[in-house]
Motif scaffolding. Structure first.
Motif, PDB file in Angstrom:
ATOM      1  N   LEU A   1       0.865  -1.182   0.000  1.00 57.66           N
ATOM      2  CA  LEU A   1       0.000   0.000   0.000  1.00 57.66           C
ATOM      3  C   LEU A   1       0.898   1.227   0.000  1.00 57.66           C
ATOM      4  N   LEU A   2       0.736   2.052  -1.020  1.00 58.52           N
ATOM      5  CA  LEU A   2       1.502   3.293  -1.112  1.00 58.52           C
ATOM      6  C   LEU A   2       0.561   4.468  -0.889  1.00 58.52           C
ATOM      7  N   GLY A   3       1.099   5.535  -0.329  1.00 59.48           N
ATOM      8  CA  GLY A   3       0.271   6.733  -0.155  1.00 59.48           C
ATOM      9  C   GLY A   3       0.891   7.584   0.921  1.00 59.48           C
TER      10      GLY A   3
ATOM     11  N   GLN B   1      -0.718  -7.245   8.467  1.00 56.05           N
ATOM     12  CA  GLN B   1      -0.311  -5.931   7.972  1.00 56.05           C
ATOM     13  C   GLN B   1       1.070  -5.666   8.546  1.00 56.05           C
TER      14      GLN B   1
ATOM     15  N   GLN C   1      -7.570   1.026   5.368  1.00 57.58           N
ATOM     16  CA  GLN C   1      -7.855   0.025   4.329  1.00 57.58           C
ATOM     17  C   GLN C   1      -7.188  -1.317   4.660  1.00 57.58           C
ATOM     18  N   SER C   2      -6.059  -1.258   5.363  1.00 59.64           N
ATOM     19  CA  SER C   2      -5.380  -2.509   5.750  1.00 59.64           C
ATOM     20  C   SER C   2      -6.259  -3.356   6.650  1.00 59.64           C
TER      21      SER C   2
ATOM     22  N   ASP D   1       2.725  -1.873   4.611  1.00 58.67           N
ATOM     23  CA  ASP D   1       2.182  -0.529   4.808  1.00 58.67           C
ATOM     24  C   ASP D   1       3.341   0.368   5.260  1.00 58.67           C
TER      25      ASP D   1
ATOM     26  N   LYS E   1      -4.023   4.288   4.565  1.00 54.39           N
ATOM     27  CA  LYS E   1      -3.417   2.950   4.389  1.00 54.39           C
ATOM     28  C   LYS E   1      -3.783   2.038   5.556  1.00 54.39           C
TER      29      LYS E   1
ATOM     30  N   GLY F   1      -8.236   8.308  -2.995  1.00 57.79           N
ATOM     31  CA  GLY F   1      -8.361   8.303  -1.533  1.00 57.79           C
ATOM     32  C   GLY F   1      -9.158   9.462  -0.979  1.00 57.79           C
TER      33      GLY F   1
ATOM     34  N   SER G   1       3.676  -3.007   9.095  1.00 61.74           N
ATOM     35  CA  SER G   1       3.915  -1.561   9.042  1.00 61.74           C
ATOM     36  C   SER G   1       5.304  -1.264   9.593  1.00 61.74           C
TER      37      SER G   1
ATOM     38  N   GLU H   1      -1.764   2.419  -4.806  1.00 58.64           N
ATOM     39  CA  GLU H   1      -1.412   3.773  -4.375  1.00 58.64           C
ATOM     40  C   GLU H   1      -2.701   4.533  -4.073  1.00 58.64           C
ATOM     41  N   ILE H   2      -2.809   5.046  -2.842  1.00 57.20           N
ATOM     42  CA  ILE H   2      -3.994   5.805  -2.443  1.00 57.20           C
ATOM     43  C   ILE H   2      -3.654   7.293  -2.557  1.00 57.20           C
TER      44      ILE H   2
END
Ligand code: AMP
Length: 195
Positions: free
Chosen positions: A5-7, A28, A16-17, A84, A13, A176, A30, A112-113
């Motif tokens: 997940l990019l953003g 997840q 949504q995770s 993440d 992120k 997003g 992180s 990508e968000i």
């Protein structure tokens, strides 16, 4: 399912995770959480990382690559994972590709968000207010100065990671700015062919 997940910070992120974890029964991972744990435990990595994180800058590639390499070897990540906050530089993305290739694996998708800057600043201020109202301590890098530095680091060092994944056809961009459920639906649509 192996996802990235990019953003920028505040893109959603983490939010949504939460459902991705449930749906695919994968953890997840992180790097921000791993580093905050190291900081709290005052480990050698934590001691190096703390002032860098407080300034909103990026921790050295070799440190985050090391902790990620170790984390994806863990038993719970064998069936897949959601990354993440990693990779945040092209060097980290290249290191990840190498790690996965060595295991005969690849990513299924990079999502990508995208969220604009005024909305990100408003979300950060809101998150701080809610954290304080619930009696918890806000993150030391959730203040306007450090947050702006985090956004700057994202633009300068992480935006090129999107191009890296676009070149390999893995990149999917979602809006997003839409309500949480709409973002979730868009991500579901992206992942459906990989299921
Ligand atoms: P996050 O929780 O993802 O917002 O990360 C918080 C902070 O941890 C960042 O501002 C960086 O200082 C550090 N950090 C987390 N992930 C990385 C990474 N992949 N590369 C470098 N620094 C990172």
């Amino acid at each position: 399912m192996r996802l990235v997940l990019l953003g920028p910070p505040g893109a959603g992120k983490g939010t949504q995770s939460a459902w991705l974890r449930q749906k695919y029964k994968i953890p997840q991972l992180s790097t921000g959480d791993m580093l905050r744990t190291a900081v709290a435990a005052k480990t050698p990595v934590g001691i190096i990382a703390k002032p860098i994180m407080d300034r909103g800058e990026l921790v050295l590639d070799e440190i985050v690559i090391g902790i990620t390499a170790e984390r994806i070897e863990a038993e719970d990540a064998k069936g897949g994972f959601i990354l993440d906050g990693f990779p945040r530089t092209v060097a980290q993305a290249e290191a990840l590709s190498k790690m996965l290739r060595a295991k005969g694996m690849d990513l299924d998708a990079v999502i990508e968000i995208k969220v604009d800057e005024p909305a990100l600043l408003a979300r950060m201020a809101n998150r701080v207010r809610q954290t304080i109202a619930s009696g918890q301590v806000a993150r030391s890098d959730d203040n306007p100065e450090a947050f702006k530095a985090r956004l700057k680091a994202y633009q300068a060092q992480t935006a090129p990671v999107s191009d890296y994944y676009a070149r390999s056809g893995l990149l999917h961009t979602v809006d997003g700015m839409a309500p949480i459920e709409a973002v979730t639906q868009e991500i579901e649509g992206v992942l459906a062919p990989a299921e």
